[in-house]
Every structure is written in structure tokens, then in C-alpha cells.
Write an enzyme that holds these catalytic residues in place. Structure first.
Site, PDB file in Angstrom:
ATOM      1  N   LEU A 128      12.900  48.789  33.790  1.00 46.27           N
ATOM      2  CA  LEU A 128      12.130  49.960  33.374  1.00 46.27           C
ATOM      3  C   LEU A 128      10.690  49.584  33.085  1.00 46.27           C
ATOM      4  O   LEU A 128      10.391  48.468  32.666  1.00 46.27           O
ATOM      5  CB  LEU A 128      12.754  50.581  32.123  1.00 46.27           C
TER       6      LEU A 128
ATOM      7  N   GLY B  96       9.671  43.763  -0.192  1.00 49.80           N
ATOM      8  CA  GLY B  96      10.649  44.366  -1.100  1.00 49.80           C
ATOM      9  C   GLY B  96      11.048  45.758  -0.684  1.00 49.80           C
ATOM     10  O   GLY B  96      12.099  46.258  -1.073  1.00 49.80           O
ATOM     11  N   ASN B  97      10.201  46.433   0.122  1.00 45.29           N
ATOM     12  CA  ASN B  97      10.547  47.739   0.678  1.00 45.29           C
ATOM     13  C   ASN B  97      11.550  47.626   1.821  1.00 45.29           C
ATOM     14  O   ASN B  97      12.124  48.632   2.245  1.00 45.29           O
ATOM     15  CB  ASN B  97       9.307  48.464   1.216  1.00 45.29           C
ATOM     16  N   SER B  98      11.740  46.427   2.346  1.00 44.15           N
ATOM     17  CA  SER B  98      12.624  46.247   3.494  1.00 44.15           C
ATOM     18  C   SER B  98      13.988  46.885   3.256  1.00 44.15           C
ATOM     19  O   SER B  98      14.640  46.628   2.250  1.00 44.15           O
ATOM     20  CB  SER B  98      12.832  44.759   3.772  1.00 44.15           C
TER      21      SER B  98
ATOM     22  N   HIS C  82      17.382  41.376   8.027  1.00 46.38           N
ATOM     23  CA  HIS C  82      16.702  40.218   7.453  1.00 46.38           C
ATOM     24  C   HIS C  82      16.809  40.173   5.930  1.00 46.38           C
ATOM     25  O   HIS C  82      16.489  39.160   5.314  1.00 46.38           O
ATOM     26  CB  HIS C  82      15.240  40.157   7.914  1.00 46.38           C
TER      27      HIS C  82
ATOM     28  N   ASP D 253      17.616  44.841  13.617  1.00 51.63           N
ATOM     29  CA  ASP D 253      17.294  44.557  12.212  1.00 51.63           C
ATOM     30  C   ASP D 253      17.912  45.592  11.280  1.00 51.63           C
ATOM     31  O   ASP D 253      17.303  46.011  10.291  1.00 51.63           O
ATOM     32  CB  ASP D 253      15.784  44.470  11.978  1.00 51.63           C
TER      33      ASP D 253
ATOM     34  N   GLY E   4      21.924  48.761  34.300  1.00 54.96           N
ATOM     35  CA  GLY E   4      21.525  47.990  35.479  1.00 54.96           C
ATOM     36  C   GLY E   4      20.221  48.456  36.091  1.00 54.96           C
ATOM     37  O   GLY E   4      20.098  48.513  37.317  1.00 54.96           O
ATOM     38  N   VAL E   5      19.239  48.762  35.236  1.00 55.32           N
ATOM     39  CA  VAL E   5      17.933  49.178  35.733  1.00 55.32           C
ATOM     40  C   VAL E   5      16.844  48.358  35.051  1.00 55.32           C
ATOM     41  O   VAL E   5      16.993  47.913  33.914  1.00 55.32           O
ATOM     42  CB  VAL E   5      17.660  50.678  35.467  1.00 55.32           C
TER      43      VAL E   5
END
Length: 497
Positions: free
Chosen positions: A308, A247-249, A140, A170, A305-306
Site C-alpha cells: 500500500l 505518567g499520562n501513558s 510500555h 502499544d 496480501g497487498v
């Protein structure tokens, strides 16, 4: 997960803060505590002092107090060492998008000039993870942008190149030119314990190289409602109380050895700032995404193919197991890799390739981040008996028919004969647009959900893989012409950055 308030993606320009600068942040100097009025008493010198103040003479130094202070100073030195080690590897990122310029011909009419200017759209953080200049950050932070400026802690600035990005986790990777850049290593996030000290480094509110400390508050957090994130996103977050702000992203969350345990991504907040609940993509997930983006330009996901479910107390009791000791297989798709390997409904997966599995989100992400064709060892408990099975994973995109072209912001599905008939077409080949990323190249070009792309660069499009190859081979700077069917109309759209 119990949550209060609103969970927000840590977007510097998009968390309803509107931060294009830092003028919105009020900073007050820290003065002394002044008290006056009825609640104060006077000293002999005429100064007022708080009524609640109690004078006492300090007692002789106690050995216990000295020992406590020594421990605190030792911990402080540990944090200082981490800061010194990590700061040179943390970068400040500015993302820019191309905005067309217009000229006014009259009070009521404007026309495009054909020129563009760069406008800052996001700011965030990142960490150098390879001396050659590879930088990990958040999707982002970079999505929807056309150019990136990367500033190192020593003041050097580079133009960043987008290696790839993955909206479903992300995570994104930029590259800057360089050699022998200070890079951080990754820790094994599976081995990180709740309560362990961690340090977050980044550029909150644009203040570069800000260091905050805290602990790992929880692991395996999922169902975090992040704005703009796909409902099929893979979430297996570390939770921390280290202060994380806009801003820490993309900045690193590190352990006391300075190794990356997570990539800071989001906060839960009522006001938009840190309230002690932050989320980070675990290092093992980030590292797998980085490897795939660097080697293939996209994340190619495995499929087992499960279906959960988390092993809740009622289910665990019925199976004679401890809650959270594994992940329940609640369904197996016919003719899938899981069915071929012999997995059954009500099996409990306790390990995946030797890694303990205690949450559905962790196992789901682990499967998806394993390359198709890989044979994985799955340890299960069936009817109280432990056993191992080997499953060869299939390609998720080929099974589902859904392809994500993150470089242009498109989600496509191969157009089947049934799709064509349902939409009223006969003998039509192409790909169906099922998703358009906001602010991406495809949206700016005018593509919309429901469009059918039949040609790219003058060549017929038989499937999504063909389309992806034609776009990669084309020149997006000049524009790749697409043949598009929309409703009863046919036309051309130029896919152009």
C-alpha cells in the site's frame, strides 16, 4: 509528518527523566509580578509600577463582551462535566519487577540468596472500560513487569492481573477484581474531527487525576519513531495539543461526552515534557486489540496480501483523483486473498467495511486488526470506475511464519529445512528465536536471538503454535524447562517468571 525535536514514548521511568519519585520536578509558588529598577515608575504611595502599565477606567459592559464571557463559561462547564464523569474511571498504575537479592560474602564476592524483592519499574495511567474490572493502558507501562498495583480515584488499591498486551499497537489490558466499577465507553474514532475539543486525564509525573484540555490536531499520524517500538508497529495516531507528560501513558483522551477517543501514548518533545504535540492510539484500534486480548489472550491478525501507498498529489493526478481520497494498491502478492478476490495493482481503496480510508497507516491497521477468516468488503476505484470486492483474510502469522509470544517476550519463526541447512543442522525440528523483548521473561531466562528451541516441558516442539501451547500449559512460576540448541552446543534453559 513534519516533526521537530525528538519523539519520546511517555514512560515515567524511562524517558531519560529517571522518575522513581517526583523530587526532580521543581514547583514554584505563583507570586505577583515584581518590577524594580530603571524600568519602573513610582506611584504616589511610593510603590513601583511597570513603566509599560497604562491606566484606564473600564467602559460600560458591552453586550458582545457579556456574550463572549457566557460562551467561555459554558465551555468551562462542559470541561467540568467531563472531568467529573471521567475521573472515577481513570486509574494510576505502578509496575514492579522481581529483582534477585544478593548477600556479600567478602569485599570481592557476593552470592544470590534465592530471595527476590519487587522494584518499581514504571508508573502510568489507565482507564476502566468494563464494570467487571478490565483496564486499558499502554504496553510500555506494563511490559517487563511481574506485578502491578492499580489505584482507583477513590483511593482503593488492587493487585492487577495482566490479561494481555500487544507491542505492535502499544496497547495492554489489566484486570482488577470488582463489580459495577465505573467504566468509560468508546467513541467511534473514525468520526472524530480535527479541531474537536478533547480532554486528557492521567497521572503526569505521578500527580493522579490531572485533567488537561486541547483539540485533535491531526489524524492518521504514522512513522513516529518511538523508543523500543517494533519497526513493524501499527501506527495510526491521533495528534493532540492537550498537555501529555510522563505518567499520562495509558490514560484516556476523551471527547466532551466523556467517551474514549484515544489512549494517550507518546509525545514529541525536546525537553521530555509537553510541548503541544501528543499522540494517542485511536479508540477503534484500541477496542479491537482489547477484544482480541480478552477473547484469545493475543492479537490474531488478518492478512490480505497487498502493498500500500498513500495517495499523494502526483499519483492522484495521474489517476484523476483527489489527493488523500484513498489508498493506492502498489502491489498484490500472488495467490494471496487479495489476488483471489481480483484486486489489482493501481486500484485505489476508498472504503474498508464501509469506513473511509485516506491513509496507508489506517488501512494497514484495519486489515491487521480484522480476524483471519473474515470476509471484508473493500470499495475501490479502478480506472475511474468505483466497484466493490469481497476479500477473505488469511492468518498473518501462518503466512509469515512469525509468532509473537508477548506473555514471555519472544518472537519465534518456525524452523524450516532451509533454515536448518543454512545454520548447519540436519534433521532438526524446532522454532527459531528471531526476537527477544528487553526485560521480558525470555531475556531474563537467558534466551537469545538465533537460539533454536527443540523441546518444552519435556515434549518435542514442532512449530511455534505447539511451543505456545506447551508454555501456556506449563507452570512459569516454577519454570518450564526448554531444550535449546545454540551454535554447536545443546543445553537446558528454564523459562521462569
Amino acid at each position: 509528518m513534519h516533526r521537530t525535536g525528538v519523539v519520546r514514548g511517555v514512560l515515567v521511568a524511562g524517558i531519560a527523566l529517571g522518575l522513581t519519585g517526583i523530587g526532580a520536578l521543581a514547583i514554584h509558588s505563583s507570586g505577583g509580578l515584581g518590577v524594580s529598577g530603571p524600568g519602573a515608575v513610582s506611584t504616589e504611595r511610593g510603590a513601583e509600577k511597570p513603566a509599560w502599565g497604562v491606566e484606564h477606567s473600564p467602559s460600560a459592559s458591552e453586550p458582545e463582551a457579556e456574550a463572549d464571557i457566557a460562551v467561555a463559561r459554558s465551555l468551562s462547564r462542559a470541561f467540568q462535566r467531563v472531568a467529573r464523569r471521567v475521573e472515577p474511571s481513570v486509574v494510576h498504575i505502578e509496575s514492579f519487577r522481581r529483582v534477585p537479592e544478593y548477600e556479600r560474602q567478602s569485599p570481592f564476592r557476593v552470592r544470590p540468596t534465592g530471595r527476590f524483592r519487587l522494584e518499581r519499574s514504571q508508573i502510568g495511567s489507565g482507564a476502566i472500560v468494563d464494570p467487571s474490572g478490565l483496564i486499558v493502558t499502554n504496553n510500555h507501562v506494563v511490559q517487563g513487569a511481574d506485578a502491578w498495583n492499580v489505584r482507583l480515584s477513590d483511593g482503593r488499591e488492587f493487585k492487577g492481573e495482566l490479561v494481555g498486551r500487544d507491542p505492535l499497537t502499544d496497547v495492554a489490558v489489566l484486570r482488577v477484581p470488582g463489580a459495577s466499577l465505573p467504566a468509560l465507553a468508546f467513541a467511534d474514532s473514525d468520526r472524530v474531527d480535527v479541531g474537536e475539543f478533547v480532554v486528557a486525564v492521567g497521572s503526569p509525573f505521578g500527580f493522579a487525576n490531572t485533567v488537561t484540555t486541547g483539540i485533535v490536531s491531526a489524524k492518521g499520524r504514522s512513522d513516529v519513531p518511538l523508543p523500543g517500538m517494533d519497526e513493524n508497529a501499527y501506527q495510526d495516531f491521533l495528534q493532540t495539543d492537550a498537555a501529555i507528560n510522563p505518567g499520562n501513558s495509558g490514560g484516556p483522551l476523551v471527547d466532551l461526552d466523556g467517551r474514549i477517543v484515544g489512549v494517550n501514548t507518546a509525545i514529541a518533545s525536546r525537553a521530555g515534557g509537553s510541548e503541544g504535540i501528543g499522540f494517542a492510539v485511536p479508540a477503534n484500534m484500541a477496542r479491537a486489540v482489547i477484544d482480541s486480548l480478552v477473547k484469545q489472550g493475543a492479537v490474531v491478525r488478518g492478512w490480505m496480501g497487498v502493498s500500500l501507498e498513500d495517495l499523494t498529489a502526483p499519483i492522484a493526478d495521474s489517476l484523476g483523483l483527489a489527493p488523500g481520497s484513498g489508498v493506492l494498491v502498489s502491489g498484490v502478492t500472488a495467490d494471496s486473498p487479495a489476488a483471489t478476490a481480483g484486486l489489482r495493482e493501481r486500484d485505489v481503496v476508498v472504503r474498508y467495511e464501509g469506513r473511509p480510508m485516506r491513509a496507508r497507516s489506517t488501512l494497514r491497521a484495519a486489515i491487521a486488526l480484522t480476524p483471519p477468516g473474515t470476509k471484508v468488503r473493500v470499495s475501490i476505484v479502478r480506472d475511474g470506475t468505483p466497484r466493490d470486492v469481497v476479500v477473505e483474510l488469511a492468518d498473518h502469522a501462518e503466512i509469515t511464519g512469525v509468532y509473537r509470544l508477548t506473555d514471555v517476550g519472544l518472537v519465534l519463526r518456525n524452523l524450516t529445512a532451509e533454515d536448518a541447512r543454512r545454520l548447519g543442522y540436519r534433521n532438526l525440528e524446532g522454532v527459531l528465536v528471531v526476537g527477544v523483548e528487553r526485560g521480558g521473561t525470555a531475556e531474563r531466562a537467558g534466551l537469545a536471538v538465533g537460539d533454536i528451541i527443540t523441546q518444552a516441558a519435556g515434549a518435542p516442539v514442532a512449530n511455534a503454535r505447539t511451543f505456545s501451547r506447551l508454555v501456556r500449559e506449563g507452570d512459569l512460576a516454577s519454570g518450564v524447562p526448554l531444550g535449546v540448541v545454540r551454535g554447536e552446543e545443546r543445553g537446558r534453559i528454564d523459562l521462569k517468571r
